[in-house]
Design a protein around this motif. Sequence first.
Motif, short mmCIF file in Angstrom:
data_model
loop_
_atom_site.label_atom_id
_atom_site.label_comp_id
_atom_site.label_asym_id
_atom_site.label_seq_id
_atom_site.Cartn_x
_atom_site.Cartn_y
_atom_site.Cartn_z
N UNK A 17 100.95 28.21 11.61
CA UNK A 17 99.79 28.84 10.56
C UNK A 17 98.92 29.40 11.01
N UNK A 18 98.33 28.76 12.21
CA UNK A 18 97.37 29.50 12.88
C UNK A 18 97.74 30.91 13.61
N UNK A 19 98.83 31.02 13.99
CA UNK A 19 99.43 32.45 14.53
C UNK A 19 99.38 33.44 13.53
N UNK A 20 99.88 32.69 12.32
CA UNK A 20 99.90 33.50 10.77
C UNK A 20 98.64 34.19 10.46
N UNK A 21 97.50 33.42 10.71
CA UNK A 21 96.29 33.72 10.22
C UNK A 21 95.82 34.92 11.25
N UNK A 22 96.13 34.85 12.53
CA UNK A 22 95.51 35.75 13.35
C UNK A 22 96.38 37.10 12.91
N UNK A 23 97.38 37.07 12.57
CA UNK A 23 98.08 38.32 12.19
C UNK A 23 97.90 38.77 10.72
N UNK A 24 96.65 38.52 10.30
CA UNK A 24 96.31 38.85 9.01
C UNK A 24 96.53 40.29 8.65
N UNK A 25 96.48 41.40 9.72
CA UNK A 25 96.72 42.53 9.19
C UNK A 25 98.06 43.17 8.87
N UNK B 134 105.95 44.22 15.70
CA UNK B 134 106.01 44.20 17.27
C UNK B 134 104.72 43.54 17.96
N UNK B 135 103.82 43.48 17.04
CA UNK B 135 102.57 42.55 17.72
C UNK B 135 101.70 43.76 18.32
N UNK B 136 101.66 44.90 18.11
CA UNK B 136 100.53 45.69 18.14
C UNK B 136 99.35 45.56 17.32
N UNK B 137 98.00 45.80 17.95
CA UNK B 137 97.21 45.83 17.02
C UNK B 137 96.65 46.78 16.38
N UNK B 138 96.00 46.87 15.36
CA UNK B 138 95.67 48.31 14.48
C UNK B 138 95.16 49.63 15.28
N UNK B 139 94.28 48.87 16.07
CA UNK B 139 93.77 49.97 16.92
C UNK B 139 94.64 50.46 18.07
N UNK B 140 95.31 49.68 18.68
CA UNK B 140 96.63 50.12 19.57
C UNK B 140 97.44 51.09 18.63
N UNK B 141 97.77 50.87 17.59
CA UNK B 141 98.79 51.70 17.00
C UNK B 141 98.04 53.12 16.58
N UNK B 142 96.91 53.19 16.07
CA UNK B 142 96.39 54.30 15.81
C UNK B 142 96.21 55.22 17.33
N UNK B 143 96.02 54.51 18.32
CA UNK B 143 95.84 55.14 19.59
C UNK B 143 97.35 55.71 19.98
N UNK B 144 98.45 55.03 19.61
CA UNK B 144 99.51 55.33 20.27
C UNK B 144 100.53 56.20 19.13
N UNK B 145 99.70 56.49 18.10
CA UNK B 145 100.72 56.95 17.03
C UNK B 145 101.08 58.55 17.30
N UNK B 146 100.10 59.23 17.83
CA UNK B 146 100.49 60.71 18.29
C UNK B 146 101.80 60.61 19.10
N UNK B 147 101.77 59.90 20.18
CA UNK B 147 102.70 59.66 21.38
C UNK B 147 104.01 59.22 20.56
N UNK B 148 103.86 58.10 19.82
CA UNK B 148 105.07 57.67 19.04
C UNK B 148 105.84 58.80 18.29
N UNK B 149 105.08 59.67 17.47
CA UNK B 149 105.23 60.78 16.68
C UNK B 149 106.17 61.81 17.41
N UNK B 150 105.47 62.20 18.54
CA UNK B 150 106.05 63.14 19.46
C UNK B 150 107.51 62.61 20.10
N UNK B 151 107.58 61.32 20.37
CA UNK B 151 108.99 60.82 21.04
C UNK B 151 109.91 60.87 19.81
N UNK B 152 109.61 60.62 18.49
CA UNK B 152 110.57 60.70 17.50
C UNK B 152 111.05 62.04 17.30
N UNK B 153 110.39 63.20 17.56
CA UNK B 153 110.69 64.56 17.60
C UNK B 153 111.01 64.81 15.89
N UNK B 154 110.28 64.07 15.02
CA UNK B 154 110.92 64.15 13.53
C UNK B 154 109.90 65.16 12.94
#
Lengths: 268, 262
Positions: A17-25, B134-154
Amino acid sequence: MIQTKKISRFKLAVDDVHGAIELWPLWFRLGWNDILHRYRRSTLGPLWFTASMAITTVALGLVYSQVLNLPARELMPHVCIGLIVWAFINSIILEAGDLFTGAESYIRHIKLPYSIYVFRFVLSKVIIFAHDFPIAVVTLAFFRIWPGPVALYAVPGFLLLVVNGGLISISLGLVSARFRDIPRIIASLSQIIFLITPIIWMPSLLGERSYLAEANPFFHLIELVRAPLLGSAPSVRTLVVTLALTVINLLLAATLFARYRNRIAYWI
Amino acid sequence: MSTLANLSRNDETVIRLDGVSVVFPVYQAGSRSLKKRILFHGSRGNIGRDANDKVVVAALSDISLAITAGDRLALIGANGAGKTTLLRTLAGIFEPVEGEVKSRGRISPLLDINLGIDAELNGYDNIRVRAMLLGLSTAEIERRLPEIAEFTELGDYLDMPVRTYSAGMMLRLCFAVATCFEPEILLMDESILTGDARFIAKAEARIQSFIEEASVFVLASHNLELIKRWCNKGLWLDRGRIRMQGPIEAVVEEYRKFVSAR
């Protein structure tokens, strides 16, 4: 030895549950996508929730005020809020059975806290409720009913309802993943509950037999939100019943989740 | 509990399995009919009964192995030998009924291209959801988005709903996300490799670069040539048991002999 195993199981469930809360986004996004997905490419979009609920409210309110020979001003707000709250409860108990089985494509391919699927599910139901809620406001305004500050009790009332919704979803989701008959049973029960609970009729119509409503936990769950919006605080009995229900719900969900959480991947 | 101590002392071990068994309950096959027994007799898996006389399939039995940093491990074996189940156990999806799995590091499973894919969303939004899974944070994703997009060649296709994508395009999208950060542990099922030769070459270069980052790569595959190119160690599974493990050349050779002998 058995004792320590029990404790660690419980701890794992809490960690989940705790892990899930942390993954809220993540579950915010998934829950939101669930809503978008259902109405993508339709013109009204999620407003379809609002539109269909408004039509149901008006139709049932008008017909039943005739059937029950009650003034529309008295029955309509009662029916309207009753239906909206019931729609929330009903969608949870009807769909919670698919909570884990429906997430099979995630569960079988990635390790995530299982509570994520519960949070995502409840969130999408809350979003739908938020779409329906303005109808209650419009109905109250139309009949010039002003509940006053007591209406604020509806906020903690709704939160308690959400907590219960989340807890029962865990239990139903787990049990239904193992026994696929459960969602069918609930589907047939839900019809009966809708009819025997004072949603489209007033409990006062029961006269001396008011225990038929008072003994119904769903009545109290609805009253938790409906009574304040109609201008009176929820009764003590409603509070006692709903709090007791919350405790039972919590114990049930915690026991099942701690015991069977790691079996979900095998069952779905 | 000696394994735990070993794992923390021995810094090179990334994943350790100790006597792991995975048993699937089969709820539909409740009957004990003779017909079923005969039909299942020749199959690869082990069908048996547990203490409650429930039908169970022993997908993995008593698997012990240690994977160390830099290992590129290939899982080989016939269909139903337990390769995918082992991958899922490594990923933590199946908690074994016996034994224990210890792992450290962020695991990126690449077992199904369609994981978390919402056909109605466009490529970018799907990249975001997938990366979050896969466990990336929102900030991480936005940072890596251009690189990911480039690798897909889509290119401009990324603005289109992914239901318009071909299987190969989908693979590129997913592979790009799964490998956009240096995964410490990359688990891959061969079945997802449907790209064209050029893409596979590109994927190979990418996987090669992970290995240099001292991470672990586990691949379940039937493609012995691919395995020899990508992996340095082999593990041959037969009906849920380890038949052989060791250097890739030796395992592949033994496996070839076994297959041609039948």
